[in-house]
Design an enzyme around this catalytic site. Structure first.
Site, PDB file in Angstrom:
ATOM      1  CG  ASP A 169      22.597   2.320  14.474  1.00  0.00           C
ATOM      2  OD1 ASP A 169      22.328   1.207  14.985  1.00  0.00           O
ATOM      3  OD2 ASP A 169      22.062   2.751  13.449  1.00  0.00           O
ATOM      4  CG  ASP A 191      23.855  11.822   6.575  1.00  0.00           C
ATOM      5  OD1 ASP A 191      24.018  12.925   6.001  1.00  0.00           O
ATOM      6  OD2 ASP A 191      22.830  11.539   7.214  1.00  0.00           O
ATOM      7  NE  ARG A 241      25.452  13.768   8.721  1.00  0.00           N
ATOM      8  CZ  ARG A 241      24.467  13.953   9.591  1.00  0.00           C
ATOM      9  NH1 ARG A 241      24.376  15.061  10.285  1.00  0.00           N
ATOM     10  NH2 ARG A 241      23.553  13.021   9.786  1.00  0.00           N
ATOM     11  CB  SER A 297      15.898   7.503  10.439  1.00  0.00           C
ATOM     12  OG  SER A 297      17.115   8.185  10.263  1.00  0.00           O
TER      13      SER A 297
HETATM   14  N1  ARG Z   1      17.818  13.084   3.079  1.00  0.00           N
HETATM   15  C1  ARG Z   1      18.487  14.073   3.817  1.00  0.00           C
HETATM   16  C2  ARG Z   1      19.903  14.245   3.345  1.00  0.00           C
HETATM   17  O1  ARG Z   1      20.417  13.369   2.724  1.00  0.00           O
HETATM   18  C3  ARG Z   1      18.400  13.830   5.298  1.00  0.00           C
HETATM   19  C4  ARG Z   1      19.266  12.762   5.861  1.00  0.00           C
HETATM   20  C5  ARG Z   1      18.955  12.571   7.280  1.00  0.00           C
HETATM   21  N2  ARG Z   1      19.872  11.706   7.912  1.00  0.00           N
HETATM   22  C6  ARG Z   1      19.507  10.820   8.842  1.00  0.00           C
HETATM   23  N3  ARG Z   1      20.465  10.127   9.386  1.00  0.00           N
HETATM   24  N4  ARG Z   1      18.262  10.630   9.183  1.00  0.00           N
HETATM   25  O2  ARG Z   1      20.505  15.255   3.576  1.00  0.00           O
END
Ligand code: ARG
Length: 400
Positions: A14, A124, A95, A175
């Site tokens: 991506d 995210d 992040r 993912s």
């Molecule tokens: N659900 C978790 C969170 O919101 C993990 C997110 C993982 N992100 C990803 N791009 N796979 O913190």
């Protein structure tokens, strides 16, 4: 319209396609920034080459592992931060540190926008954008993946058409996001919350050890400083505990969580070091914190975790809670012993120079220094209100 953009670049499909897409569709120059927060298997030279091949004018990698461990993970550990009581905020914590570097890089390279590769369904995007607005409200935030409407197959075709060297198969099922605080795995067959996670998803928690073993973790003012007496930095502590606890197949989480955007999602994590450290830290607090302080702290911990989850790391409430948490940690110094056996980790002891555990008060032996006679009057007054209530109002209600 932005002219120069700094993209949070991972080297994946991506963000690689996003480089070319922003150049072609938005007419911008793209600077790619990869932030090393302890991802498992990234060859950063390959990542840089790929960014340039996709058309980036500049490809930068910053090693933020120590900063991440000391300034982001350590405060969260002091607060025993676990979202919905179970998830130690692996992705959520990374992040804000990534955004900090995005903003710094944007300033250095005279960019007027930053970009990320998040979709519109996740947390995210919230964290990237809210953090950017806190640190640099003048910067535009571009989210190409959210808007371009390409399926995974179309993205792969786009990459081939534009000679972007990606390593992707049509059926990428999971993912994955990882850093030194753990690993998050989503999608594929796990989108059915009843489905057992396939063995192949585990990387950090493959059981290889069979002999039981003890691990002693030392803390100073709420921060881990040693393992088995050996002094280590926060980053080393985490790396070692991931290896040790992971080798006992311990540190997995399987849950359905509530995303900020209103979706319930099935998430699978492996976070051996994070879970070990939180367990040890919480246990040490049981002897170092006075009762009311401990209880009040426990009351705010879920809120603290929620703020991080919801993208509010840079916020006044988070800052104020940090002040409270920091103040609570003054005497959280000592050691915790954990017994590891295949598949389990159990605290088997704790000690502290500031321990509030008083042997003389607690013991039933000869050294007992507790004034037993004080209890009779105390208990009488404790129950006085109930006694009065029972006599005047409650008697017939509690008889049967
Ligand atoms: N659900 C978790 C969170 O919101 C993990 C997110 C993982 N992100 C990803 N791009 N796979 O913190």
């Amino acid at each position: 319209m932005a002219k120069r953009v700094v993209l949070a670049y991972s080297g994946g499909l991506d963000t690689s396609v996003a480089v070319r897409w922003m150049i072609d569709e938005l007419g911008v120059e793209v600077v790619c920034l990869a932030v090393d927060v302890g991802q498992a298997s990234d060859d950063w030279d390959v990542v840089k080459e790929r960014a340039r091949a996709a058309g980036a004018v500049e490809a930068i990698v910053v090693d933020a592992r120590e900063e991440f461990a000391e300034e982001f993970v350590a405060p969260a550990l002091k607060a025993n931060a676990m979202y919905e009581g179970r998830y130690p905020l692996v992705s959520a914590l990374s992040r804000p540190v990534i955004v900090k570097h995005l903003v710094e890089t944007a300033r250095y390279h005279g960019a007027d926008a930053v970009a990320h590769g998040c979709t519109g369904k996740g947390n995210d995007q919230v964290r990237f954008e809210v953090s950017t607005r806190a640190l640099a409200p003048d910067l535009e935030v571009i989210a190409p993946v959210r808007g371009w409407g390409m399926t995974r197959e179309e993205s792969i075709l786009y990459a081939y058409d534009h000679q972007i060297p990606i390593v992707a198969t049509k059926e990428k099922v999971y993912s994955i996001d990882d850093n030194l605080w753990g690993r998050a795995i989503e999608c594929g067959e796990m989108e059915d919350p009843w489905a057992v996670p396939p063995q192949g998803v585990w990387l950090l928690t493959k059981p290889t050890e069979t002999e039981p073993r003890d691990v002693v973790i030392g803390f100073e003012q709420g921060t881990p400083v040693s393992i088995d007496g050996e002094r280590l930095g926060m980053l080393e502590v985490i790396e070692r505990l991931n290896a040790v606890f992971g080798s006992y197949g311990w540190g997995r989480i399987d849950m359905v969580e509530n995303r900020r955007v209103g979706i319930k999602s099935r998430e699978v994590y492996e976070c051996p070091a994070a879970l070990a450290l939180i367990m040890a830290h919480q246990d040490l607090e049981s002897i170092c914190l006075e009762r009311d302080l401990d209880r009040e702290k426990a009351r705010i911990e879920p809120r603290y975790a929620e703020l991080i989850y919801d993208g509010l790391w840079f916020s006044p409430l988070k800052q104020a809670l940090d002040a409270f948490v920091d103040s609570s940690q003054e005497f959280v110094t000592g050691e915790v012993r954990i017994r590891l056996e295949p598949g389990t980790a159990t605290v088997t002891g704790r000690r502290s120079p500031h321990s509030l555990y008083d042997y003389g008060l607690a013991t039933y032996d000869a050294e007992d220094s507790f004034r037993h006679e004080d209890s009779a009057g105390f208990v009488r007054l404790w129950g006085l209100g109930i006694e009065t209530w029972a006599a005047r109002q409650g008697a017939d209600r509690i008889k049967d």
